[in-house]
Design a protein around this motif. Structure first.
Motif, PDB file in Angstrom:
ATOM      1  N   GLU A  53       0.799  -1.325   0.044  1.00  0.00           N
ATOM      2  CA  GLU A  53       0.082  -0.094  -0.017  1.00  0.00           C
ATOM      3  C   GLU A  53       0.928   1.302  -0.086  1.00  0.00           C
ATOM      4  OE1 GLU A  53      -2.508  -0.693   3.565  1.00  0.00           O
ATOM      5  OE2 GLU A  53      -3.742  -1.608   2.181  1.00  0.00           O
ATOM      6  N   HIS A  54       2.041   1.193   0.769  1.00  0.00           N
ATOM      7  CA  HIS A  54       2.996   2.318   0.644  1.00  0.00           C
ATOM      8  C   HIS A  54       3.578   2.594  -0.603  1.00  0.00           C
ATOM      9  CE1 HIS A  54       6.047   5.099   1.818  1.00  0.00           C
ATOM     10  NE2 HIS A  54       6.956   4.124   1.184  1.00  0.00           N
ATOM     11  N   LEU A  55       3.595   1.403  -1.209  1.00  0.00           N
ATOM     12  CA  LEU A  55       4.514   1.823  -2.475  1.00  0.00           C
ATOM     13  C   LEU A  55       3.557   2.199  -3.852  1.00  0.00           C
ATOM     14  CD1 LEU A  55       6.970  -1.474  -2.512  1.00  0.00           C
ATOM     15  CD2 LEU A  55       7.724   1.041  -2.309  1.00  0.00           C
ATOM     16  N   ALA A  56       2.272   1.750  -3.447  1.00  0.00           N
ATOM     17  CA  ALA A  56       1.095   2.218  -4.460  1.00  0.00           C
ATOM     18  C   ALA A  56       1.074   3.558  -4.295  1.00  0.00           C
ATOM     19  CB  ALA A  56      -0.052   1.437  -4.295  1.00  0.00           C
ATOM     20  N   GLY A  57       1.109   3.929  -2.938  1.00  0.00           N
ATOM     21  CA  GLY A  57       0.849   5.574  -2.728  1.00  0.00           C
ATOM     22  C   GLY A  57       2.246   6.369  -3.448  1.00  0.00           C
ATOM     23  N   GLU A  58       3.616   5.822  -3.250  1.00  0.00           N
ATOM     24  CA  GLU A  58       4.311   6.304  -4.083  1.00  0.00           C
ATOM     25  C   GLU A  58       4.384   6.592  -5.313  1.00  0.00           C
ATOM     26  OE1 GLU A  58       7.592   7.653  -2.168  1.00  0.00           O
ATOM     27  OE2 GLU A  58       6.046   7.801  -0.791  1.00  0.00           O
ATOM     28  N   GLU A  59       3.754   5.624  -5.981  1.00  0.00           N
ATOM     29  CA  GLU A  59       3.677   5.676  -7.286  1.00  0.00           C
ATOM     30  C   GLU A  59       2.789   6.524  -7.686  1.00  0.00           C
ATOM     31  OE1 GLU A  59       5.999   4.249  -8.835  1.00  0.00           O
ATOM     32  OE2 GLU A  59       6.485   2.586  -7.525  1.00  0.00           O
ATOM     33  N   VAL A  60       1.630   6.647  -6.836  1.00  0.00           N
ATOM     34  CA  VAL A  60       0.491   7.606  -7.275  1.00  0.00           C
ATOM     35  C   VAL A  60       1.295   9.210  -7.246  1.00  0.00           C
ATOM     36  CG1 VAL A  60      -1.457   8.948  -6.278  1.00  0.00           C
ATOM     37  CG2 VAL A  60      -1.326   6.312  -6.635  1.00  0.00           C
ATOM     38  N   LYS A  61       2.073   9.532  -6.006  1.00  0.00           N
ATOM     39  CA  LYS A  61       3.013  10.606  -6.264  1.00  0.00           C
ATOM     40  C   LYS A  61       3.844  10.888  -7.631  1.00  0.00           C
ATOM     41  CE  LYS A  61       3.940  10.436  -1.202  1.00  0.00           C
ATOM     42  NZ  LYS A  61       4.869  10.353  -0.463  1.00  0.00           N
ATOM     43  N   HIS A  62       4.428   9.879  -7.966  1.00  0.00           N
ATOM     44  CA  HIS A  62       5.174  10.061  -9.269  1.00  0.00           C
ATOM     45  C   HIS A  62       4.220  10.106 -10.470  1.00  0.00           C
ATOM     46  CE1 HIS A  62       8.384   7.358  -7.246  1.00  0.00           C
ATOM     47  NE2 HIS A  62       8.228   8.306  -6.586  1.00  0.00           N
ATOM     48  N   ILE A  63       3.187   9.710 -10.195  1.00  0.00           N
ATOM     49  CA  ILE A  63       2.078   9.846 -11.425  1.00  0.00           C
ATOM     50  C   ILE A  63       1.852  11.282 -11.568  1.00  0.00           C
ATOM     51  CG2 ILE A  63      -0.233   9.454 -12.428  1.00  0.00           C
ATOM     52  CD1 ILE A  63       0.116   6.470 -11.340  1.00  0.00           C
ATOM     53  N   GLY A  64       1.649  11.896 -10.317  1.00  0.00           N
ATOM     54  CA  GLY A  64       0.999  13.176 -10.322  1.00  0.00           C
ATOM     55  C   GLY A  64       2.237  14.234 -10.640  1.00  0.00           C
ATOM     56  N   TYR A  65       3.398  14.079 -10.316  1.00  0.00           N
ATOM     57  CA  TYR A  65       4.622  14.836 -10.780  1.00  0.00           C
ATOM     58  C   TYR A  65       4.712  14.867 -12.359  1.00  0.00           C
ATOM     59  CZ  TYR A  65       6.509  13.992  -6.010  1.00  0.00           C
ATOM     60  OH  TYR A  65       6.518  13.755  -4.555  1.00  0.00           O
ATOM     61  N   LEU A  66       4.530  13.441 -13.013  1.00  0.00           N
ATOM     62  CA  LEU A  66       4.700  13.420 -14.224  1.00  0.00           C
ATOM     63  C   LEU A  66       3.446  14.058 -15.082  1.00  0.00           C
ATOM     64  CD1 LEU A  66       5.934   9.824 -14.041  1.00  0.00           C
ATOM     65  CD2 LEU A  66       7.511  11.698 -15.087  1.00  0.00           C
TER      66      LEU A  66
END
Length: 168
Positions: A53-66
């Motif tokens: 769940e933590h890693l999924a949340g991190e990927e969501v942040k990256h998606i937002g940056y991109l």
């Protein structure tokens, strides 16, 4: 036989500009988010569920940056300093997850996750090497460091449950 890193170098070389790179990166971050969310639903062990769940949340942040860059042609106003991987340190309850209690399936998921994080790190690192614009270079270097931090988190989980440390 080419290595995964050589494949990444070739892939980056063949990209037709930053927009194509951003689109590919978003696609991969979405795939990673979906992978982690799906694995989190399958986990009985709460520490593995928490990790995914933590890693999924991190990927969501990256998606937002991109996506922010794609939509506004501006890099996000975020620090290019990456917090230590210890910001999310796994706390294993030895009574819950002992050496030998991890299943081959759990190990396979961790290894697949590590492979994804390494490929993402290589992709962003290679993008940073090829970009002339200093701000864009720092953005991709930051993303590469984030992916490295995720790799190290997953590696620490694997080490805790198998007492084996990958040589990185």
């Amino acid at each position: 036989m080419k290595s995964s890193y050589q494949d990444t170098v070739e892939e980056v070389r063949n990209l037709k500009g930053i927009e194509e790179a951003i689109a590919l990166a978003i696609e991969r971050e979405i795939e990673a988010r979906d992978f982690y969310l799906q694995k989190a639903t399958l986990m009985d062990n709460p520490k593995f569920k928490e990790l995914y769940e933590h890693l999924a949340g991190e990927e969501v942040k990256h998606i937002g940056y991109l996506e922010g860059y794609r939509d506004k042609k501006e890099l996000p106003a975020i620090s290019t300093e990456v917090p230590s991987g210890q910001s999310f340190s796994p706390e294993f309850d030895v009574s819950r997850t002992k050496v030998g209690e991890i299943t081959p399936g759990d190990t396979g998921i961790l290894l697949a996750a590590m492979r994804h994080e390494r490929k993402s790190e290589d992709f962003y690192s290679e993008m940073a090497k090829r970009i002339e614009d200093e701000t864009q270079k720092k953005f991709f270097e930051m993303l590469s460091r984030y992916e490295r931090g995720h790799y190290e988190i997953i590696d620490s989980y694997l080490e805790n449950v198998t007492q084996f440390r990958m040589q990185t």
